[in-house]
Design an enzyme around this catalytic site. Structure first.
Site, PDB file in Angstrom:
ATOM      1  N   ASP A  59     -21.499 113.057  59.090  1.00 57.30           N
ATOM      2  CA  ASP A  59     -21.289 112.801  57.653  1.00 57.30           C
ATOM      3  C   ASP A  59     -22.487 113.147  56.756  1.00 57.30           C
ATOM      4  O   ASP A  59     -23.634 112.835  57.107  1.00 57.30           O
ATOM      5  CB  ASP A  59     -21.045 111.312  57.409  1.00 57.30           C
TER       6      ASP A  59
ATOM      7  N   PHE B  84     -26.052 104.264  60.448  1.00 61.19           N
ATOM      8  CA  PHE B  84     -24.767 104.879  60.113  1.00 61.19           C
ATOM      9  C   PHE B  84     -24.737 105.261  58.625  1.00 61.19           C
ATOM     10  O   PHE B  84     -25.728 105.142  57.906  1.00 61.19           O
ATOM     11  CB  PHE B  84     -23.624 103.921  60.469  1.00 61.19           C
TER      12      PHE B  84
ATOM     13  N   GLU C  82     -12.619 105.100  56.805  1.00 60.85           N
ATOM     14  CA  GLU C  82     -14.062 105.319  56.852  1.00 60.85           C
ATOM     15  C   GLU C  82     -14.487 106.005  55.553  1.00 60.85           C
ATOM     16  O   GLU C  82     -13.713 106.719  54.910  1.00 60.85           O
ATOM     17  CB  GLU C  82     -14.440 106.225  58.028  1.00 60.85           C
TER      18      GLU C  82
END
Ligand code: FRU
Length: 464
Positions: A25, A85, A203
């Site tokens: 990402d 993350f 997500e």
């Protein structure tokens, strides 16, 4: 780490990817003192997903990116010991603050953490009181998915979405509020999905005002793998979202998009382009994952979400080939290379299929066909490899794409090594991957040349 091979023609030339290893990402995208900063999910150990750090790259023009040292790494015995993350970077009265999800070793505990950056965003000091948010709301039931903070400011307050799901129900986007980025108050779910129709977990939610609407974009995590991206356009009333339109954002490999407004107020969106080949092949290549060309977002007159590659990309345009229907035969066009920017307009009329074939092998046994089907009103990408190969995904890809009355089909196609970004009329998006077996893969062939109103192809130069 496997060194990447300079002869690797699957590796993109003008899209950003780190020198080696795994990337997923985009994180923390922001323009800071004029420079664009892109952070990204990065594993410094190899081309596989583990040990997440925030990698870092900068650009002055959204086209030429320079990779910098890792920005944020896990700290042993801390809430982010198992990985940093996804998250974002915000401007807190002139100081950059990263808001991210810290995870433990088996990812079963996911909490939100913050770090303050220095003036060029290269050094980050984690807040001693991390995590700033750890309580999963009880109404979600049994879940460990609680991540991907997306933060914005309204007046004196910060707002944040967290992506999650409600056990047995479906994906959920949760809304929070804070005066200081440290104390977070849970308000309510902004959106709750239906598992059967929209997948197991959400997500990387993004929620932002665009013109006079609000837009929610999410990525759907299926039971096995990422599957899809969706968006909604609607209104916000008392911090409750009322959806007026739901669509697929991209029907292909684009995932985990992240938007920001740049210093001129331009809404820009970045996306991870996943691989379409096996984990073994990714390891052997020494790299995995590409960032899509950043795109400018807008709404059209019917409030559909449009995205156009940042116009800065045009600075890479080199040799130009221009055709109209009359110049075109059925044969391949003499345009070589795997770094192309294509603009094609078709007068679809009653013709059923039109489009473009790319990356064809000399014997024609291998190619990618980007086709519009005017009867079915779908935009499809068909990938044909010379040999069936279980290591390469060749599943058909497609998205509904109805043309408005009198509207022509406008295709923008970016080909770069194994990456293919397709945008139809600004609003129909299919991102694809194709791993040609020959570096010499040639040409471009038009499907139904009689329907072509115009075709422009540019060979693009490398962005390094
Ligand atoms: C999406 C995602 C995020 C998570 C990150 C981990 O691709 O799974 O939800 O924060 O990647 O790398």
């Amino acid at each position: 780490m496997t060194p990447t091979n300079p002869q690797d023609f699957h590796r993109p030339a003008y899209h950003f990817l780190p020198a080696a290893n795994w990337m997923n990402d985009p994180n923390g995208v922001i323009q800071w003192n004029g420079r664009y900063h892109l952070f990204f999910q990065y594993n410094p150990d190899g081309a596989y997903h583990a040990n997440m750090h925030w990698g870092h790259a900068v650009s002055d023009d959204l086209v030429h990116w320079q990779e910098l040292p890792i920005a944020i790494a896990p700290t042993p015995n801390s809430p982010d010991r198992g990985g940093i993350f996804s998250g974002c970077v915000v401007n807190d009265d002139g100081r950059p603050v990263a808001v991210y999800t810290g995870v433990n070793d088996d990812y079963s505990v996911q909490t939100q953490c913050i770090a303050r950056g220095n003036e060029d965003l290269t050094r980050w000091e984690k807040f001693a009181g991390n995590p700033v948010l750890s309580d999963v709301p009880a109404h979600l039931g049994q879940t460990r998915d609680f991540r991907d903070p997306f933060v914005w400011r309204e007046g004196d307050l910060w707002f944040m979405t967290i992506s999650a799901h409600i056990a047995g129900v479906g994906g959920a986007v949760l809304l929070y509020r804070s005066p200081d980025l440290v104390d977070w108050e849970y308000l309510h779910p902004l959106y709750v999905g239906e598992r059967a129709r929209q997948g197991r977990n959400f997500e990387c939610a993004n929620f932002f005002r665009l013109e006079d609407k609000w837009v929610l974009i999410i990525s759907v995590q299926g039971d096995q793998t990422p599957t899809n991206t969706l968006y909604w356009v609607g209104r916000l009333k008392n911090h409750r979202f009322v959806s007026e339109r739901e669509c697929v954002y991209d029907a292909g490999y684009s995932y985990a998009s992240l938007m920001h407004f740049d210093e001129s107020g331009r809404p820009l969106i970045y996306s991870w382009i996943r691989e379409g080949r096996s984990a073994d092949q990714q390891l052997a290549a020494g790299w995995s994952g590409v960032q899509a060309i950043p795109r400018v977002l807008s709404l059209d007159e019917r409030n559909r979400l449009c995205s156009e590659p940042a116009p800065e990309l045009k600075t890479l345009r080199g040799a130009h080939h221009s055709f109209n229907g009359a110049d075109l035969g059925e044969g391949p066009l003499p345009i070589r290379g795997l770094a192309l920017d294509i603009e094609a307009e078709f007068d679809v009329g009653g013709d059923r299929i039109c489009g473009i074939e790319l990356a064809a092998s000399a014997d024609g046994s291998e190619k990618v066909a980007i086709q519009y089907d005017s009867l079915a009103q779908t935009l499809n990408v068909h990938r044909q490899y010379r040999h069936e190969n279980p290591e390469l995904d060749s599943a058909p890809q497609g998205i509904p794409h109805a043309l408005d009355l009198g509207e022509t089909l406008q295709l923008r196609i970016l080909l770069d090594g194994s990456v293919i970004e397709v945008i139809a009329n600004g609003r129909g998006r299919v991102t694809s991957r194709f791993y040609a077996s020959e570096a010499t893969s040639q040409g471009l062939r038009v499907i139904n040349p009689a329907a072509v109103a115009s075709l422009d192809v540019w060979q693009l130069s490398n962005n390094s």
